[in-house]
Design a protein around this motif. Structure first.
Motif, PDB file in Angstrom:
ATOM      1  N   TYR A 243       0.820  -1.210   0.000  1.00 53.18           N
ATOM      2  CA  TYR A 243       0.000   0.000   0.000  1.00 53.18           C
ATOM      3  C   TYR A 243       0.854   1.260   0.000  1.00 53.18           C
ATOM      4  CZ  TYR A 243      -3.881  -3.120   0.860  1.00 53.18           C
ATOM      5  OH  TYR A 243      -4.822  -4.106   0.729  1.00 53.18           O
ATOM      6  N   GLY A 244       2.140   1.147  -0.342  1.00 54.61           N
ATOM      7  CA  GLY A 244       2.998   2.317  -0.412  1.00 54.61           C
ATOM      8  C   GLY A 244       3.155   2.985   0.939  1.00 54.61           C
ATOM      9  N   ILE A 245       3.364   2.203   1.985  1.00 53.90           N
ATOM     10  CA  ILE A 245       3.410   2.740   3.345  1.00 53.90           C
ATOM     11  C   ILE A 245       4.569   3.714   3.521  1.00 53.90           C
ATOM     12  CG2 ILE A 245       4.909   1.015   4.454  1.00 53.90           C
ATOM     13  CD1 ILE A 245       2.810   0.947   6.759  1.00 53.90           C
ATOM     14  N   SER A 246       4.357   4.739   4.344  1.00 54.33           N
ATOM     15  CA  SER A 246       5.413   5.720   4.641  1.00 54.33           C
ATOM     16  C   SER A 246       6.065   5.373   5.962  1.00 54.33           C
ATOM     17  CB  SER A 246       4.788   7.120   4.731  1.00 54.33           C
ATOM     18  OG  SER A 246       3.906   7.176   5.848  1.00 54.33           O
ATOM     19  N   ASP A 247       7.176   6.059   6.264  1.00 53.44           N
ATOM     20  CA  ASP A 247       7.815   5.818   7.558  1.00 53.44           C
ATOM     21  C   ASP A 247       6.870   6.208   8.696  1.00 53.44           C
ATOM     22  OD1 ASP A 247       7.914   8.544   7.175  1.00 53.44           O
ATOM     23  OD2 ASP A 247      10.089   8.717   7.290  1.00 53.44           O
ATOM     24  N   TYR A 248       6.080   7.260   8.469  1.00 52.47           N
ATOM     25  CA  TYR A 248       5.120   7.674   9.501  1.00 52.47           C
ATOM     26  C   TYR A 248       4.071   6.580   9.726  1.00 52.47           C
ATOM     27  CZ  TYR A 248       1.250  10.033  11.800  1.00 52.47           C
ATOM     28  OH  TYR A 248       0.245  10.347  12.669  1.00 52.47           O
ATOM     29  N   GLY A 249       3.511   6.055   8.625  1.00 51.12           N
ATOM     30  CA  GLY A 249       2.487   5.012   8.744  1.00 51.12           C
ATOM     31  C   GLY A 249       3.017   3.781   9.454  1.00 51.12           C
ATOM     32  N   LEU A 250       4.233   3.366   9.119  1.00 51.34           N
ATOM     33  CA  LEU A 250       4.821   2.193   9.767  1.00 51.34           C
ATOM     34  C   LEU A 250       5.107   2.466  11.238  1.00 51.34           C
ATOM     35  CD1 LEU A 250       5.809  -0.707   9.305  1.00 51.34           C
ATOM     36  CD2 LEU A 250       8.083   0.227   8.796  1.00 51.34           C
ATOM     37  N   SER A 251       5.553   3.679  11.547  1.00 45.69           N
ATOM     38  CA  SER A 251       5.835   4.020  12.949  1.00 45.69           C
ATOM     39  C   SER A 251       4.556   3.947  13.782  1.00 45.69           C
ATOM     40  CB  SER A 251       6.459   5.419  13.056  1.00 45.69           C
ATOM     41  OG  SER A 251       5.492   6.432  12.804  1.00 45.69           O
ATOM     42  N   GLN A 252       3.427   4.355  13.195  1.00 41.78           N
ATOM     43  CA  GLN A 252       2.151   4.296  13.907  1.00 41.78           C
ATOM     44  C   GLN A 252       1.710   2.852  14.113  1.00 41.78           C
ATOM     45  OE1 GLN A 252       2.264   7.583  14.997  1.00 41.78           O
ATOM     46  NE2 GLN A 252       0.049   7.399  14.945  1.00 41.78           N
TER      47      GLN A 252
ATOM     48  N   LEU B  21       3.594   0.166  14.334  1.00 44.76           N
ATOM     49  CA  LEU B  21       4.467  -0.625  15.204  1.00 44.76           C
ATOM     50  C   LEU B  21       4.786   0.061  16.529  1.00 44.76           C
ATOM     51  CD1 LEU B  21       7.002  -1.986  12.539  1.00 44.76           C
ATOM     52  CD2 LEU B  21       5.067  -3.176  13.578  1.00 44.76           C
ATOM     53  N   GLY B  22       4.361   1.309  16.680  1.00 47.22           N
ATOM     54  CA  GLY B  22       4.660   2.027  17.913  1.00 47.22           C
ATOM     55  C   GLY B  22       6.136   2.324  18.066  1.00 47.22           C
ATOM     56  N   ILE B  23       6.790   2.656  16.950  1.00 45.50           N
ATOM     57  CA  ILE B  23       8.221   2.993  16.971  1.00 45.50           C
ATOM     58  C   ILE B  23       8.394   4.402  16.421  1.00 45.50           C
ATOM     59  CG2 ILE B  23       8.991   0.594  16.753  1.00 45.50           C
ATOM     60  CD1 ILE B  23       9.358   1.025  13.764  1.00 45.50           C
ATOM     61  N   THR B  24       9.591   4.934  16.498  1.00 44.73           N
ATOM     62  CA  THR B  24       9.821   6.292  15.993  1.00 44.73           C
ATOM     63  C   THR B  24       9.864   6.276  14.474  1.00 44.73           C
ATOM     64  OG1 THR B  24      12.230   6.080  15.959  1.00 44.73           O
ATOM     65  CG2 THR B  24      11.203   6.811  18.046  1.00 44.73           C
ATOM     66  N   ARG B  25       9.663   7.458  13.879  1.00 48.13           N
ATOM     67  CA  ARG B  25       9.733   7.554  12.415  1.00 48.13           C
ATOM     68  C   ARG B  25      11.131   7.209  11.913  1.00 48.13           C
ATOM     69  NH1 ARG B  25       6.560  12.676   9.883  1.00 48.13           N
ATOM     70  NH2 ARG B  25       7.270  11.623   7.996  1.00 48.13           N
ATOM     71  N   LYS B  26      12.138   7.579  12.687  1.00 45.41           N
ATOM     72  CA  LYS B  26      13.518   7.284  12.298  1.00 45.41           C
ATOM     73  C   LYS B  26      13.730   5.778  12.226  1.00 45.41           C
ATOM     74  CE  LYS B  26      18.339   8.228  13.551  1.00 45.41           C
ATOM     75  NZ  LYS B  26      19.250   8.845  14.548  1.00 45.41           N
ATOM     76  N   GLU B  27      13.232   5.069  13.258  1.00 45.00           N
ATOM     77  CA  GLU B  27      13.369   3.602  13.258  1.00 45.00           C
ATOM     78  C   GLU B  27      12.596   2.990  12.091  1.00 45.00           C
ATOM     79  OE1 GLU B  27      13.796   2.556  18.013  1.00 45.00           O
ATOM     80  OE2 GLU B  27      11.820   3.103  17.212  1.00 45.00           O
ATOM     81  N   ALA B  28      11.397   3.527  11.836  1.00 48.92           N
ATOM     82  CA  ALA B  28      10.578   3.006  10.739  1.00 48.92           C
ATOM     83  C   ALA B  28      11.267   3.238   9.394  1.00 48.92           C
ATOM     84  CB  ALA B  28       9.206   3.672  10.752  1.00 48.92           C
ATOM     85  N   LYS B  29      11.855   4.407   9.242  1.00 49.15           N
ATOM     86  CA  LYS B  29      12.564   4.714   7.991  1.00 49.15           C
ATOM     87  C   LYS B  29      13.724   3.750   7.773  1.00 49.15           C
ATOM     88  CE  LYS B  29      14.770   8.494   5.475  1.00 49.15           C
ATOM     89  NZ  LYS B  29      15.254   9.888   5.515  1.00 49.15           N
TER      90      LYS B  29
ATOM     91  N   PHE C  42      13.950   0.777   8.967  1.00 53.29           N
ATOM     92  CA  PHE C  42      13.382  -0.544   8.700  1.00 53.29           C
ATOM     93  C   PHE C  42      13.028  -0.680   7.216  1.00 53.29           C
ATOM     94  CE2 PHE C  42      10.759  -4.190   8.792  1.00 53.29           C
ATOM     95  CZ  PHE C  42      10.962  -4.853   9.997  1.00 53.29           C
ATOM     96  N   ILE C  43      12.377   0.356   6.674  1.00 50.78           N
ATOM     97  CA  ILE C  43      11.984   0.313   5.262  1.00 50.78           C
ATOM     98  C   ILE C  43      13.222   0.271   4.370  1.00 50.78           C
ATOM     99  CG2 ILE C  43      10.886   1.656   3.414  1.00 50.78           C
ATOM    100  CD1 ILE C  43       8.821   2.597   5.511  1.00 50.78           C
ATOM    101  N   GLU C  44      14.253   1.044   4.733  1.00 53.26           N
ATOM    102  CA  GLU C  44      15.501   1.021   3.951  1.00 53.26           C
ATOM    103  C   GLU C  44      16.134  -0.364   3.954  1.00 53.26           C
ATOM    104  OE1 GLU C  44      17.814   4.104   5.740  1.00 53.26           O
ATOM    105  OE2 GLU C  44      16.797   5.730   4.646  1.00 53.26           O
ATOM    106  N   ARG C  45      16.119  -1.029   5.132  1.00 52.09           N
ATOM    107  CA  ARG C  45      16.687  -2.379   5.214  1.00 52.09           C
ATOM    108  C   ARG C  45      15.868  -3.362   4.380  1.00 52.09           C
ATOM    109  NH1 ARG C  45      17.366  -1.391  10.932  1.00 52.09           N
ATOM    110  NH2 ARG C  45      15.752  -2.948  11.419  1.00 52.09           N
ATOM    111  N   TYR C  46      14.535  -3.139   4.364  1.00 48.82           N
ATOM    112  CA  TYR C  46      13.669  -3.996   3.554  1.00 48.82           C
ATOM    113  C   TYR C  46      14.043  -3.873   2.073  1.00 48.82           C
ATOM    114  CZ  TYR C  46       9.509  -5.873   1.270  1.00 48.82           C
ATOM    115  OH  TYR C  46       8.680  -6.617   0.466  1.00 48.82           O
TER     116      TYR C  46
END
Length: 880
Positions: free
Chosen positions: A718-727, A729-737, A739-743
């Motif tokens: 669904y083209g998730i953003s770092d903000y959407g993933l952070s919400q 998983l309950g993690i920070t946007r930095k951590e989510a970003k 995570f997406i980069e590692r993916y």
């Protein structure tokens, strides 16, 4: 002398509301027109209903007003006006000029001040005055002669405030509105008010003390330590807020009531601008009724057709248009109003009883060799099946063709299609049948002409749309997927699914008992009883009495929305109770009671309708009722499926569900080596992703890692953003970003696909599914970041979602054919997301266990295997 009628419109407010109430519309010049369209629709209604002798539309002159001298942050914090809205204001001004309606703006003053000044002048002359706005601030202008109409739900509904209605609705008088605003403030205008005071508290104080001055004169008598403290601390803010909220009814305007005369408009001037704007549907409303009827009769008189009272063989063509007229989408229960038939040379109107009573017509409709062009094959199929008539031989469906060519349009009526594709114009249904409470079937002569015109247009337009589909390479999508599916859906809708009403009633009784107990628990935790369904009563309990942290405020007080309560879930034991109460309450009202209401009294079944021409991804949706939305994450929600049972004794329900179909489609489209290998080797894709992203062995993947991997796997679709993933998983946007980069580092093929598809969309203006379904993306090159970003995410996910939808549709067609080939009694009842639900005799189950997965898994050839899980049982719930 007749009484003067003055209408004053708050231009900015109405245009703003129209913009956000309607989807973005472009005319053929690419200009956004949704706000202008909404404004024009309202304007025409006002002229029809109010019949003004004087009229003015007032506008704000600019961002800075005299109020900014009092409070620099007045209206501060407002989001910048979208450019798509800004460019429509000049169009509205041109429109008003064409209507010969006065418009006015005054530097340093707001539209409210202009309206207030003129309303006061008219009130003094005892004129009949109507003020129209989306802003309740103007309620302070209400008098015996001034009625303020406030828009509700966009601009489609209006609430008319007189002094009596205001008193009954809000329990205050017009002159107390300003004091109410002074106490509660107004977040939309950034008027501070007194913290902690919402509308309820403000009204309570004013009912007791009448005015702001008197509130402060008796501040020592006011109960509530925090309330009294806030009143004292923010006294200056309260009086400043009163000044800001007060409409200046003595503004130095350079116009008077005599300048606002309105004596009607010239049809030609208004027609010209409506045509230029592309508002075809509004053109028929600008002439008077007699003129409309004359024009209609003149236009329809050009059609050569015959009303028949008996069907003969020569009327039934080898190939031609068959049009069935119904006045509601709920065609399972609605009557057929009439039938049109045409081969292009001869056109007939056939009354319903003549057609259904004719053996010749019944045989012709069922004959697969008689080629029929129809408007909506599913509707035609269901409506005829209701009469015991089978429909075969459909070779073209105008509705589905229009939908495939214009998936973003929400109007696929024959007149709308004709307008879009350069055909002759037909009258819109509302011009023939009326609308709302006045909607009725006209006399047969007018009905016959209307149906004859639509039948002829159906025939003419089908050739044009067929050519366009060929040009788009979408002819196969219509003929091989959508049209065969329409016939299957028609049979499914007619068949319906049996529902155990007694079981639903029992579930409802259980839920009522549980809700009563939860309500009791909440009252104990709150220390008092209150209306648990009222946010106005719940807010003070949570945020004042219990002292929970305020997350968000609204115009009327504290926000108690679900997202707010979810953030507070661990703060107090009352919150989980309230959330559960709401979930179970929705199950009770929306699903238990809602389903009971739509059970057909004759069949005992629910006949849901599948929207085949609605979503831009191609997915089916269902309505009346929506069976795809039954919440199954809650056990109580899943249990609702126990009420869906086989319609024959000795039969069972059989459900087959695609496993992770969208991720498998992504693997195929992106052709990412790791992803493809994982599916080919039947690995747990979420565990595999966790291993790749966290760089650990399989044994080291814990539940949290797998949950995170699952969130990003489905999020990517669904083209998730770092903000959407952070919400999620309950993690920070930095951590989510990160995570997406590692993916993307782990699955470079997916990243390449995402980049390539966005570039392709920018080049072509659309994206396609595996079966060539298109989705147009006009915002993909927008200068507006938000619009462009949404279009980019849509470009990424539409080929995946749309291809999955197409695969399920093809599986339904293949499975239906196989069931008939094997002469099985089993039949498809429902399609819900990635799941097909059938009913079948128990003795056919062993065959179905072989046939259904085999058909569904091999309906298309991907470079990864499709996987289907199945189950069966005494109810839909048991088939899990």
């Amino acid at each position: 002398m007749s009484k003067q009628k003055l209408v004053l419109i708050d231009g900015n407010s109405i245009i703003y509301r129209a913009f956000f109430a309607l989807p973005l519309l472009n005319n053929d010049k690419g200009v956004f027109t949704n706000a202008v369209y909404g404004f024009t629709t309202m304007l025409l209604r006002i002229l029809e209903e109010e019949k003004p002798t004087h009229m003015l539309v007032a506008f704000d002159a600019g961002k800075t007003t005299f109020r900014h001298k009092t409070y620099q942050d007045y209206k501060g914090g407002r989001q910048k006006t979208p450019p798509e809205l800004s460019e429509q204001f000049p169009l509205v001004r041109e429109l008003l000029d064409a209507f010969d309606i006065s418009r006015y703006e005054l530097d340093q003053y707001e539209a409210d001040d202009i309206i207030g000044t003129l309303a006061k002048q008219g009130d003094e002359k005892k004129w009949d005055i109507t003020v129209i706005s989306g802003d309740k601030d103007l309620l302070q202008l209400v008098t015996d002669h001034v009625t303020v109409h406030v828009t509700k739900k966009g601009i489609s509904e209006i609430e008319a405030y007189t002094p009596a209605y205001l008193q009954s609705k809000m329990e205050i008088n017009p002159d107390q509105i300003i004091d109410m605003k002074a106490l509660m403030g107004d977040s939309s205008d950034n008027i501070p008010g007194v913290p902690g005071i919402g509308e309820k508290t403000a009204i309570k104080l004013l009912k007791q003390y009448k005015t702001l001055n008197e509130v402060y004169a008796h501040v020592e008598d006011i109960s509530g330590k925090k309330l009294k403290e806030n009143l004292e601390t923010y006294k200056d803010d309260a009086f400043m807020s009163k000044e800001l909220a007060t409409i200046n009814c003595e503004s130095p305007i350079q116009i008077g009531l005599e300048d606002l005369t309105f004596s009607g408009y010239e049809d030609q001037k208004v027609s010209t601008i409506l045509k230029d704007l592309g508002f075809q549907s509004l053109l028929n409303r600008i002439a008077d009724d007699a003129g409309d009827i004359d024009a209609m009769n003149e236009e329809l008189s050009e059609i050569s057709f015959r009303v028949v009272d008996e069907i003969t063989a020569d009327m039934l063509p080898e190939e031609g248009a068959l049009f069935i007229e119904m006045l509601t989408d709920n065609y399972h229960q609605a009557p057929i109003e009439g039938i049109g038939l045409s081969d292009g040379k001869k056109t007939y109107f056939i009354p319903t009883d003549v057609a259904t009573g004719s053996t010749l017509f019944r045989e012709w409709a069922a004959d697969a060799h008689k080629r029929k062009r129809v408007f909506d094959a599913k509707q035609a199929s269901v409506s005829l099946l209701n009469q015991g008539i089978e429909l075969n031989g459909v070779v073209f469906d105008l509705l589905l063709a229009s939908y495939l060519l214009n998936p973003a349009d929400n109007n696929h009526s024959i007149p709308a299609i004709a307008k879009r594709h350069g055909g002759e114009q037909a009258l819109y249904d509302e011009e023939v049948y009326g609308k709302g409470a006045k909607r009725k079937v006209p006399e047969q002569a007018i009905l016959a002409e209307h149906i004859a015109r639509k039948t002829l247009l159906l025939l003419q337009l089908s050739d044009r749309l067929e050519e366009e589909l060929q040009d788009n390479e979408q002819a196969a999508l219509l003929k091989e997927l959508e049209m065969p599916l329409a016939q299957i859906l028609g049979v499914m809708e007619h068949q319906g699914v049996l529902v155990d009403a007694e079981k639903l009633h029992a579930m409802g009784d259980d839920l009522k008992t549980r809700l009563a107990q939860i309500q009791k628990d909440v009252y104990e935790l709150a220390g008092e009883e209150f209306n648990l369904n009222s946010p106005k009563q719940l807010g003070p309990i949570l945020f004042e009495k219990l002292g929970l942290p305020v997350i968000k405020k609204t115009k009327t007080g504290y926000s108690t929305a679900a997202d707010v309560l979810e953030q507070l879930e661990k703060e107090h034991p009352i919150i989980p109770k309230i959330l559960l109460y709401r979930q179970l309450g929705k199950l009770q009202s929306t699903y238990i009671e809602g389903l009971l209401k739509v059970i057909d009294k004759e069949t005992g079944k629910i006949h849901t309708r599948f929207n085949q021409a609605l979503t831009q991804t191609g997915r089916l949706s269902s309505i009346d009722p929506n069976l795809q939305n039954i919440p199954i994450r809650l056990e109580e929600g899943r249990k609702i499926r126990q009420a869906f049972i086989p319609s024959e004794p000795g039969w069972v329900m059989f459900a087959a569900d695609y496993s992770q179909i969208e991720l498998r489609v992504l693997a195929h489209i992106a052709n990412d080596e790791k992803l493809v290998t994982a599916f080919k080797e039947d690995e747990d894709i979420h565990t595999k992703t966790a291993m790749d992203v966290f760089h650990v062995e399989k044994d080291a993947v814990d539940g949290q890692m797998r949950r995170a991997a699952k969130a990003v796997n489905f999020g990517i679709v669904y083209g998730i953003s770092d903000y959407g993933l952070s919400q999620n998983l309950g993690i920070t946007r930095k951590e989510a970003k990160q995570f997406i980069e590692r993916y993307f580092n782990s699955y470079p093929g997916v990243k390449q696909y995402m980049d390539d598809i966005v570039q392709e969309a920018k080049h072509k203006g659309f994206v396609t599914t595996l079966m060539n379904r298109r989705r147009y993306l006009p915002d993909i090159t927008s200068r507006n970041f938000n619009l462009r970003s949404f279009a980019e995410r849509t470009a990424m996910n539409t080929p995946i979602q749309g291809s999955a939808a197409d695969i399920i549709k093809k599986a339904m067609i293949d499975l239906d054919a196989k069931l008939k080939e094997e002469k099985l009694e089993a039949r498809i009842l429902l399609q819900v997301h990635d799941e097909l639900i059938l009913e079948a005799p128990k003795e056919e189950i062993e065959q179905l266990k072989e046939i259904v997965p085999a058909i569904m898994e091999h309906t298309v050839d991907l470079n990864v295997p499709l996987k289907v899980d199945y189950a069966y049982g005494e109810s839909w719930f048991d088939a899990k």
